[in-house]
Enzyme design. Structure first.
Site, PDB file in Angstrom:
ATOM      1  N   ARG A 235       0.840  -1.186   0.000  1.00 32.47           N
ATOM      2  CA  ARG A 235       0.000   0.000   0.000  1.00 32.47           C
ATOM      3  C   ARG A 235       0.880   1.242   0.000  1.00 32.47           C
ATOM      4  O   ARG A 235       1.870   1.324   0.735  1.00 32.47           O
ATOM      5  CB  ARG A 235      -0.922   0.024   1.232  1.00 32.47           C
ATOM      6  CG  ARG A 235      -2.137  -0.880   1.127  1.00 32.47           C
ATOM      7  CD  ARG A 235      -3.133  -0.366   0.085  1.00 32.47           C
ATOM      8  NE  ARG A 235      -4.349  -1.148   0.030  1.00 32.47           N
ATOM      9  CZ  ARG A 235      -4.516  -2.209  -0.754  1.00 32.47           C
ATOM     10  NH1 ARG A 235      -3.529  -2.622  -1.530  1.00 32.47           N
ATOM     11  NH2 ARG A 235      -5.673  -2.850  -0.767  1.00 32.47           N
ATOM     12  N   GLU A 264      -2.384   7.976  -5.515  1.00 35.07           N
ATOM     13  CA  GLU A 264      -2.452   7.230  -6.772  1.00 35.07           C
ATOM     14  C   GLU A 264      -3.559   7.831  -7.634  1.00 35.07           C
ATOM     15  O   GLU A 264      -4.677   7.978  -7.160  1.00 35.07           O
ATOM     16  CB  GLU A 264      -2.752   5.751  -6.519  1.00 35.07           C
ATOM     17  CG  GLU A 264      -1.605   4.996  -5.921  1.00 35.07           C
ATOM     18  CD  GLU A 264      -1.912   3.512  -5.721  1.00 35.07           C
ATOM     19  OE1 GLU A 264      -2.998   3.049  -6.167  1.00 35.07           O
ATOM     20  OE2 GLU A 264      -1.090   2.819  -5.114  1.00 35.07           O
ATOM     21  N   HIS A 283       0.182   0.268  -9.792  1.00 36.00           N
ATOM     22  CA  HIS A 283      -0.651  -0.581  -8.933  1.00 36.00           C
ATOM     23  C   HIS A 283      -1.258  -1.726  -9.748  1.00 36.00           C
ATOM     24  O   HIS A 283      -2.472  -1.959  -9.728  1.00 36.00           O
ATOM     25  CB  HIS A 283      -1.755   0.236  -8.257  1.00 36.00           C
ATOM     26  CG  HIS A 283      -2.290  -0.426  -7.013  1.00 36.00           C
ATOM     27  ND1 HIS A 283      -2.819   0.272  -5.948  1.00 36.00           N
ATOM     28  CD2 HIS A 283      -2.379  -1.743  -6.658  1.00 36.00           C
ATOM     29  CE1 HIS A 283      -3.215  -0.560  -5.007  1.00 36.00           C
ATOM     30  NE2 HIS A 283      -2.963  -1.797  -5.418  1.00 36.00           N
TER      31      HIS A 283
END
Length: 333
Positions: A235, A264, A283
């Site tokens: 994360r 993000e 990601h």
């Protein structure tokens, strides 16, 4: 469909279609409704007649949950549930579920890829070739991995899978993990500081919680070797980006491989995007043709279980099962 009695709100997805989960839900008499944008105000409006919510990255806030009087469950596509207000869901009697095991190989492969890319200096060499060079003017040599130390922060299924891959390449593996789970060939140490100080590469494999937010900050980065790399496929907020940039600029560490960032996506002008010592991916460590199908199937099955009165395979808030607030009783499997 005239016989549909239940509606499942899908807040957002990171893959092209929802055909897999739509089929699983339809077989149980549930209709899938995909939110256009995943914005909180939109989700609150759409949640009014939802019997369940399926979510990927969108924020399922207290306001969204409170706008869903019929909702019995919130299911996460994935492992972490930091985008869901689990406490409020529990108060409202909603079962929260996740899919903790579905992309083990993909994330372990991606973490190893980051280490290999840094060790073999893939990014600066490739960028030089793209510019018309042939790598001759790129300073420095690659790093031999055999004999180096990989430090794992967290030794769950993904950390364990990465350990096996690293050992095959001749790395020694150490880990800081509170579970006490033994993993063959991995030396468990007593503190995070020990891992940071000894490892040549540090890979993060812990969930994001209040306790792990900015787990890696300026103080922790100063403990690392100046030749060491930081890898994060877990994360983004586990790492303080500003502290990481400062450490890279000061030469306190040699590089980083980040599949996750905070925020993000990173702003287009963010300095991490322009560095040869930082390998970035968007990601996608979890993503493959096999893992996405498995994820969609398991997440949708968790929803179906609750809607049909069963306890799902993985419950994040088990205390809700015995709460007077539970929305309809659930029978064990």
């Amino acid at each position: 469909m005239s016989d549909v009695r239940m509606r499942v709100l899908v807040t957002d997805v990171a893959w092209p279609t929802v055909d897999v989960e739509r089929e699983v839900l339809a077989a149980a008499g549930a209709e899938l409704v995909l939110a256009p944008s995943g914005e909180p105000a939109e989700l609150a409006r759409l949640a009014g007649d939802a019997d369940a919510i399926l979510t990927c990255f969108a924020k399922v806030t207290a306001e969204v949950l409170e706008a869903a009087p019929r909702c019995r469950t919130v299911a996460r596509y994935g492992v972490g549930v930091d985008n869901i207000d689990v406490a409020r869901a529990t108060e409202l009697g909603m079962v929260v579920s996740n899919v903790p095991v579905y992309c083990v190989d993909e994330v372990a492969d991606s973490a190893l890829l980051g280490i290999l890319a840094l060790a073999r200096r893939l990014l600066p060499l490739n960028r030089d070739i793209v510019r018309g060079g042939w790598g001759r003017d790129v300073p420095g040599a690659g790093t031999r991995l055999r004999g180096k130390v990989l430090g794992l922060v967290g030794l769950g299924v993904i950390g364990s899978a990465l350990a096996a891959r690293a050992q095959a390449l001749g790395l020694e593996v150490i880990a800081y993990d509170l579970s006490g789970r033994p993993v063959p060939g991995v030396r468990v140490v007593s503190s995070l500081d020990h891992v940071l100080a000894e490892a040549d590469a540090v890979s993060l494999h812990v969930p994001l919680t209040a306790a792990t937010h900015h787990l890696i900050g300026a103080e922790q980065l100063r403990l690392m070797k100046p030749t060491a790399w930081l890898v994060n496929t877990a994360r983004g907020p586990l790492v303080d980006n500003e502290a990481l940039l400062a450490a890279l600029d000061a030469g306190e560490i040699a590089g980083a491989a980040l599949d996750v960032t905070d925020p993000e996506p990173l702003p287009a002008d963010h300095p991490l995007r322009r560095r040869d010592d930082v390998v970035l991916t968007p990601h996608t460590a979890f993503s493959s043709d096999g893992s996405l199908a498995e994820l969609a199937t398991r997440a949708a099955a968790n929803v179906v279980d609750v809607l049909q009165g069963r306890v799902p395979a993985t419950v994040v808030n088990p205390q809700v099962l015995t709460s007077p607030a539970l929305r309809r009783g659930l029978e064990p499997r």
